[in-house]
Design a protein around this motif. Structure first.
Motif, PDB file in Angstrom:
ATOM      1  N   TRP A   2       0.832  -1.211   0.000  1.00 33.23           N
ATOM      2  CA  TRP A   2       0.000   0.000   0.000  1.00 33.23           C
ATOM      3  C   TRP A   2       0.869   1.265   0.000  1.00 33.23           C
ATOM      4  O   TRP A   2       0.527   2.270   0.627  1.00 33.23           O
ATOM      5  CB  TRP A   2      -0.968   0.010   1.196  1.00 33.23           C
ATOM      6  CG  TRP A   2      -2.020  -1.046   1.113  1.00 33.23           C
ATOM      7  CD1 TRP A   2      -2.010  -2.252   1.734  1.00 33.23           C
ATOM      8  CD2 TRP A   2      -3.222  -1.013   0.341  1.00 33.23           C
ATOM      9  NE1 TRP A   2      -3.140  -2.969   1.400  1.00 33.23           N
ATOM     10  CE2 TRP A   2      -3.905  -2.223   0.552  1.00 33.23           C
ATOM     11  CE3 TRP A   2      -3.790  -0.056  -0.507  1.00 33.23           C
ATOM     12  CZ2 TRP A   2      -5.122  -2.516  -0.051  1.00 33.23           C
ATOM     13  CZ3 TRP A   2      -5.009  -0.357  -1.103  1.00 33.23           C
ATOM     14  CH2 TRP A   2      -5.653  -1.573  -0.873  1.00 33.23           C
ATOM     15  N   LEU A   3       2.000   1.223  -0.706  1.00 31.02           N
ATOM     16  CA  LEU A   3       2.898   2.381  -0.761  1.00 31.02           C
ATOM     17  C   LEU A   3       2.229   3.513  -1.546  1.00 31.02           C
ATOM     18  O   LEU A   3       1.703   3.305  -2.631  1.00 31.02           O
ATOM     19  CB  LEU A   3       4.224   2.011  -1.426  1.00 31.02           C
ATOM     20  CG  LEU A   3       5.047   0.947  -0.702  1.00 31.02           C
ATOM     21  CD1 LEU A   3       6.291   0.608  -1.503  1.00 31.02           C
ATOM     22  CD2 LEU A   3       5.420   1.397   0.694  1.00 31.02           C
ATOM     23  N   ASP A   4       2.295   4.704  -1.011  1.00 29.79           N
ATOM     24  CA  ASP A   4       1.632   5.874  -1.599  1.00 29.79           C
ATOM     25  C   ASP A   4       2.461   6.494  -2.726  1.00 29.79           C
ATOM     26  O   ASP A   4       2.951   7.605  -2.616  1.00 29.79           O
ATOM     27  CB  ASP A   4       1.345   6.915  -0.516  1.00 29.79           C
ATOM     28  CG  ASP A   4       0.240   6.486   0.414  1.00 29.79           C
ATOM     29  OD1 ASP A   4      -0.685   5.799  -0.043  1.00 29.79           O
ATOM     30  OD2 ASP A   4       0.308   6.836   1.605  1.00 29.79           O
ATOM     31  N   ILE A   5       2.588   5.777  -3.820  1.00 33.11           N
ATOM     32  CA  ILE A   5       3.371   6.261  -4.960  1.00 33.11           C
ATOM     33  C   ILE A   5       2.632   7.349  -5.736  1.00 33.11           C
ATOM     34  O   ILE A   5       3.237   8.274  -6.265  1.00 33.11           O
ATOM     35  CB  ILE A   5       3.780   5.089  -5.886  1.00 33.11           C
ATOM     36  CG1 ILE A   5       4.757   5.567  -6.971  1.00 33.11           C
ATOM     37  CG2 ILE A   5       2.572   4.415  -6.496  1.00 33.11           C
ATOM     38  CD1 ILE A   5       5.397   4.458  -7.764  1.00 33.11           C
ATOM     39  N   PHE A   6       1.300   7.271  -5.772  1.00 36.18           N
ATOM     40  CA  PHE A   6       0.535   8.191  -6.611  1.00 36.18           C
ATOM     41  C   PHE A   6       0.252   9.531  -5.942  1.00 36.18           C
ATOM     42  O   PHE A   6      -0.607  10.282  -6.396  1.00 36.18           O
ATOM     43  CB  PHE A   6      -0.752   7.529  -7.099  1.00 36.18           C
ATOM     44  CG  PHE A   6      -0.482   6.323  -7.952  1.00 36.18           C
ATOM     45  CD1 PHE A   6       0.258   6.426  -9.115  1.00 36.18           C
ATOM     46  CD2 PHE A   6      -0.948   5.072  -7.565  1.00 36.18           C
ATOM     47  CE1 PHE A   6       0.529   5.312  -9.896  1.00 36.18           C
ATOM     48  CE2 PHE A   6      -0.694   3.956  -8.338  1.00 36.18           C
ATOM     49  CZ  PHE A   6       0.048   4.075  -9.501  1.00 36.18           C
ATOM     50  N   THR A   7       1.007   9.853  -4.916  1.00 35.20           N
ATOM     51  CA  THR A   7       0.955  11.210  -4.378  1.00 35.20           C
ATOM     52  C   THR A   7       1.712  12.156  -5.304  1.00 35.20           C
ATOM     53  O   THR A   7       1.591  13.371  -5.170  1.00 35.20           O
ATOM     54  CB  THR A   7       1.560  11.274  -2.961  1.00 35.20           C
ATOM     55  OG1 THR A   7       2.897  10.763  -3.003  1.00 35.20           O
ATOM     56  CG2 THR A   7       0.716  10.474  -1.974  1.00 35.20           C
ATOM     57  N   ARG A   8       2.470  11.596  -6.230  1.00 29.70           N
ATOM     58  CA  ARG A   8       3.212  12.381  -7.211  1.00 29.70           C
ATOM     59  C   ARG A   8       2.470  12.330  -8.558  1.00 29.70           C
ATOM     60  O   ARG A   8       2.141  11.254  -9.064  1.00 29.70           O
ATOM     61  CB  ARG A   8       4.614  11.830  -7.418  1.00 29.70           C
ATOM     62  CG  ARG A   8       5.437  11.676  -6.160  1.00 29.70           C
ATOM     63  CD  ARG A   8       6.184  12.946  -5.835  1.00 29.70           C
ATOM     64  NE  ARG A   8       7.286  12.699  -4.934  1.00 29.70           N
ATOM     65  CZ  ARG A   8       7.229  12.867  -3.619  1.00 29.70           C
ATOM     66  NH1 ARG A   8       6.112  13.268  -3.048  1.00 29.70           N
ATOM     67  NH2 ARG A   8       8.294  12.628  -2.873  1.00 29.70           N
TER      68      ARG A   8
END
Length: 183
Positions: free
Chosen positions: A23-29
């Motif tokens: 569940w790593l928040d990669i799409f904050t970028r």
């Protein structure tokens, strides 16, 4: 992958979830969200993927897809593989402030499976649920679920104001991806 979540009818409408490992928040970028948008647009044009609904959240993507070619599983696999390679390359070579930590996490998850050589970005599951034409209300429940995700997360007050979603298309305006509206 459990049998219940397999894509059996390769032409049928399916609700899918693509989850980033851990569940790593990669799409904050934005740059990583744009890779997914561009890939969806490519698959629509070149692979005859029908995109009925979609949303990109911080660590997962929900979508309703079907295939004109009867190769939905293949297209989804290619889409996930391409986006993973693109985003990992961007992380490795770019100015990502979380680079070391992210690559460490992706390497850890790759080590838990024999399919990957170095890194794993997406989980292997798609949680595919076929939306049968005999039960059209299930499709509209999933459509609403997709569009309300950013609202439930507190990102926007109105679903159509979230840029990385097909909710805008369902108001009659054009979004980032050409959508095959569900009727």
């Amino acid at each position: 992958m459990g049998y219940a979540y397999q894509i059996k009818d390769q032409y049928a409408l399916h609700f899918l979830t693509f989850q980033v490992v851990g569940w790593l928040d990669i799409f904050t970028r934005q740059t990583y969200r744009d890779v997914v948008v561009d890939s969806f647009n490519f698959c629509k044009k070149e692979k005859q993927l029908r995109i009925h609904a979609w949303v990109i959240m911080s660590n997962h993507v929900h979508c309703i897809l079907s295939s004109e070619t009867g190769k939905l599983s293949d297209t989804v696999g290619e889409l996930k593989g391409f986006t993973a390679r693109q985003m990992l390359k961007m992380i490795e070579t770019g100015n990502e402030s979380r680079k070391e930590w992210m690559l460490h996490q992706f390497k850890y998850y790759a080590g838990r499976h024999t399919r990957n050589e170095k890194y794993q970005l997406w989980t292997h599951e798609n949680h595919a649920e076929e939306l049968l034409p005999l039960v059209p209300e299930k499709g509209f429940i999933k459509l609403n679920y997709i569009h309300q995700n950013p609202v439930r997360a507190g990102l926007v007050a109105d679903a159509e104001h979230y840029l990385y979603s097909s909710a805008t298309d369902y108001t009659g305006r054009k979004g980032l991806i050409e959508v095959d509206l569900m009727r």
